[in-house]
Design a protein around this motif. Structure first.
Motif, PDB file in Angstrom:
ATOM      1  N   VAL A  95     -34.775   9.259  -9.117  1.00 18.42           N
ATOM      2  CA  VAL A  95     -34.822   8.781  -7.731  1.00 18.42           C
ATOM      3  C   VAL A  95     -36.232   8.896  -7.169  1.00 18.42           C
ATOM      4  O   VAL A  95     -36.733   7.976  -6.508  1.00 18.42           O
ATOM      5  N   VAL A  96     -36.887  10.027  -7.426  1.00 18.98           N
ATOM      6  CA  VAL A  96     -38.245  10.240  -6.931  1.00 18.98           C
ATOM      7  C   VAL A  96     -39.198   9.210  -7.525  1.00 18.98           C
ATOM      8  O   VAL A  96     -40.062   8.655  -6.827  1.00 18.98           O
ATOM      9  N   LYS A  97     -39.050   8.951  -8.823  1.00 16.00           N
ATOM     10  CA  LYS A  97     -39.924   7.986  -9.485  1.00 16.00           C
ATOM     11  C   LYS A  97     -39.709   6.579  -8.932  1.00 16.00           C
ATOM     12  O   LYS A  97     -40.665   5.852  -8.644  1.00 16.00           O
ATOM     13  N   LEU A 173     -33.076   9.500  -0.840  1.00 14.44           N
ATOM     14  CA  LEU A 173     -32.692  10.880  -1.138  1.00 14.44           C
ATOM     15  C   LEU A 173     -31.312  11.214  -0.581  1.00 14.44           C
ATOM     16  O   LEU A 173     -30.503  11.873  -1.246  1.00 14.44           O
ATOM     17  N   LEU A 174     -31.027  10.756   0.646  1.00 14.38           N
ATOM     18  CA  LEU A 174     -29.706  11.004   1.225  1.00 14.38           C
ATOM     19  C   LEU A 174     -28.616  10.332   0.384  1.00 14.38           C
ATOM     20  O   LEU A 174     -27.566  10.938   0.117  1.00 14.38           O
ATOM     21  N   ASN A 179     -24.128  10.763  -3.263  1.00 18.45           N
ATOM     22  CA  ASN A 179     -23.493  10.279  -4.492  1.00 18.45           C
ATOM     23  C   ASN A 179     -23.324  11.387  -5.524  1.00 18.45           C
ATOM     24  O   ASN A 179     -22.382  11.379  -6.320  1.00 18.45           O
ATOM     25  N   THR A 180     -24.239  12.355  -5.527  1.00 14.78           N
ATOM     26  CA  THR A 180     -24.196  13.431  -6.520  1.00 14.78           C
ATOM     27  C   THR A 180     -23.208  14.525  -6.153  1.00 14.78           C
ATOM     28  O   THR A 180     -22.426  14.981  -6.992  1.00 14.78           O
ATOM     29  N   TYR A 181     -23.218  14.945  -4.878  1.00 12.64           N
ATOM     30  CA  TYR A 181     -22.429  16.107  -4.477  1.00 12.64           C
ATOM     31  C   TYR A 181     -21.157  15.777  -3.713  1.00 12.64           C
ATOM     32  O   TYR A 181     -20.235  16.591  -3.675  1.00 12.64           O
ATOM     33  N   ALA A 182     -21.105  14.626  -3.061  1.00 12.46           N
ATOM     34  CA  ALA A 182     -19.938  14.312  -2.231  1.00 12.46           C
ATOM     35  C   ALA A 182     -18.950  13.366  -2.893  1.00 12.46           C
ATOM     36  O   ALA A 182     -17.782  13.321  -2.503  1.00 12.46           O
ATOM     37  N   VAL A 183     -19.404  12.604  -3.877  1.00 11.45           N
ATOM     38  CA  VAL A 183     -18.523  11.643  -4.545  1.00 11.45           C
ATOM     39  C   VAL A 183     -18.187  12.168  -5.939  1.00 11.45           C
ATOM     40  O   VAL A 183     -19.079  12.347  -6.773  1.00 11.45           O
ATOM     41  N   ASP A 184     -16.915  12.400  -6.174  1.00 15.78           N
ATOM     42  CA  ASP A 184     -16.464  12.937  -7.453  1.00 15.78           C
ATOM     43  C   ASP A 184     -16.360  11.819  -8.484  1.00 15.78           C
ATOM     44  O   ASP A 184     -15.789  10.755  -8.216  1.00 15.78           O
ATOM     45  N   ASP A 185     -16.910  12.076  -9.689  1.00 14.07           N
ATOM     46  CA  ASP A 185     -16.847  11.074 -10.752  1.00 14.07           C
ATOM     47  C   ASP A 185     -15.417  10.769 -11.179  1.00 14.07           C
ATOM     48  O   ASP A 185     -15.129   9.698 -11.726  1.00 14.07           O
ATOM     49  N   THR A 197     -23.192   3.418  -0.491  1.00  5.52           N
ATOM     50  CA  THR A 197     -23.826   4.585   0.142  1.00  5.52           C
ATOM     51  C   THR A 197     -25.221   4.280   0.648  1.00  5.52           C
ATOM     52  O   THR A 197     -25.579   4.597   1.784  1.00  5.52           O
ATOM     53  N   LYS A 198     -26.029   3.650  -0.201  1.00  5.04           N
ATOM     54  CA  LYS A 198     -27.411   3.361   0.177  1.00  5.04           C
ATOM     55  C   LYS A 198     -27.465   2.395   1.355  1.00  5.04           C
ATOM     56  O   LYS A 198     -28.321   2.516   2.242  1.00  5.04           O
ATOM     57  N   PHE A 199     -26.546   1.436   1.389  1.00  2.00           N
ATOM     58  CA  PHE A 199     -26.502   0.471   2.493  1.00  2.00           C
ATOM     59  C   PHE A 199     -26.197   1.176   3.814  1.00  2.00           C
ATOM     60  O   PHE A 199     -26.863   0.949   4.832  1.00  2.00           O
ATOM     61  N   VAL A 200     -25.199   2.064   3.793  1.00  2.00           N
ATOM     62  CA  VAL A 200     -24.819   2.797   5.000  1.00  2.00           C
ATOM     63  C   VAL A 200     -25.948   3.724   5.440  1.00  2.00           C
ATOM     64  O   VAL A 200     -26.262   3.830   6.640  1.00  2.00           O
ATOM     65  N   MET A 201     -26.564   4.405   4.471  1.00  2.00           N
ATOM     66  CA  MET A 201     -27.682   5.293   4.800  1.00  2.00           C
ATOM     67  C   MET A 201     -28.842   4.492   5.407  1.00  2.00           C
ATOM     68  O   MET A 201     -29.546   4.973   6.295  1.00  2.00           O
ATOM     69  N   GLY A 202     -29.042   3.271   4.916  1.00  2.00           N
ATOM     70  CA  GLY A 202     -30.110   2.419   5.439  1.00  2.00           C
ATOM     71  C   GLY A 202     -29.926   2.119   6.916  1.00  2.00           C
ATOM     72  O   GLY A 202     -30.881   2.141   7.697  1.00  2.00           O
ATOM     73  N   ILE A 203     -28.676   1.855   7.306  1.00  2.15           N
ATOM     74  CA  ILE A 203     -28.384   1.573   8.715  1.00  2.15           C
ATOM     75  C   ILE A 203     -28.653   2.811   9.574  1.00  2.15           C
ATOM     76  O   ILE A 203     -29.276   2.726  10.645  1.00  2.15           O
TER      77      ILE A 203
END
Length: 274
Positions: A95-97, A173-174, A179-185, A197-203
């Motif tokens: 993600v950082v990269k 990052l959010l 996605n890593t900690y709140a959404v279970d695989d 997730t990214k779309f909602v975070m963008g708003i």
């Protein structure tokens, strides 16, 4: 384009109307987007709604071309998809990269396209004082260079870049941590949720970074010889931080962010009504 920017500038040619909030209390509401748009048509005709469109389109085109060129010149190495919590460190590095690469593309494209963005803003804000100082792209380029030099093309660039950078890092990052900690695989709809997730975070993040957009746009027209960039509409700001502090003191760092239900703030009375 024009309607939204004039709301940012604080130009209120129409009087507020009395309404009621959800608690039933009387409040003053400023005209919404569509009412404002009708006023522009009445004054300028339908063509007036598209002031500054040509430089804005050129700016967007330059931004797109620049992003593509930077992406080709500095390709991002592919990394394997990682979603397991055991590989959180690897996933975070990915993600950082990716965000760093996206940030580089955004910053370069912003610098390249910003001069046309400044011209677009100034063409639009001429509606306030009925000026014709900036009548075309090439004449505007010559006028800005003559009056302000090369730096005149980059007024308001810093807050725009800061807003872009903060938006990218916070959003990515959010989304990653959610996605890593709140959404279970093991959840059947995990992939669907992650895709949104990214779309909602963008708003959400775009609302937090809106003041940077507002300050950058206001600096683009401030003290440039146009009525909307001079007192009594706004002080002649010495820097974008001066502009930020002024708006913060007036409680208007989010001015123009709402296009429909616009409550009249108490300090709004200081803005002239034509």
């Amino acid at each position: 384009l024009l309607t939204g920017f004039l709301l940012q500038v604080g130009h209120e040619p129409l009087p507020p109307t009395v309404g009621r909030n959800v608690l039933g209390r009387k409040v003053l509401y400023l005209p919404g987007f569509f009412t404002y748009a009708r006023h522009i048509v009445e004054v300028d005709g339908k063509r007036g709604l598209f002031r500054g469109l040509t430089p804005r389109l050129i700016s967007s085109t330059l931004s797109t071309i620049t992003r593509g060129s930077v992406k080709k010149a500095f390709p991002l190495e592919d990394m394997e998809h990682v979603s397991n919590k055991d590989d959180v460190k690897t996933s975070l590095r990915k993600v950082v990269k990716e965000t760093s690469h996206e940030m580089m593309m955004q910053c370069v494209s912003r610098v390249v396209s910003h001069p046309l963005h400044v011209i677009s803003m100034r063409c639009m804000v001429q509606f306030v004082g009925r000026e014709v100082k900036y009548s075309g792209v090439f004449s505007a380029i010559g006028r800005i260079f003559k009056e302000e030099g090369i730096l005149g093309f980059f007024v308001g660039l810093v807050p725009h870049i800061l807003g872009d950078v903060i938006f990218l890092w916070c959003c990515n990052l959010l989304a990653h941590f959610i996605n890593t900690y709140a959404v279970d695989d093991n959840f059947s709809q995990a992939s669907v949720i992650r895709s949104y997730t990214k779309f909602v975070m963008g708003i959400a993040v775009s609302m937090l970074t809106y003041p940077f957009l507002l300050v950058g746009d206001l600096m683009a027209v401030n003290n440039c010889g146009l009525r909307a960039g001079l007192p009594p509409y706004a002080p002649a700001f010495t820097s974008w931080l001066h502009c930020w502090r002024y708006l913060s003191a007036q409680g208007q760092l989010f001015r123009g962010s709402s296009l429909l239900f616009r409550r009249a703030p108490m300090p709004a009375a200081c803005f002239p009504i034509d």
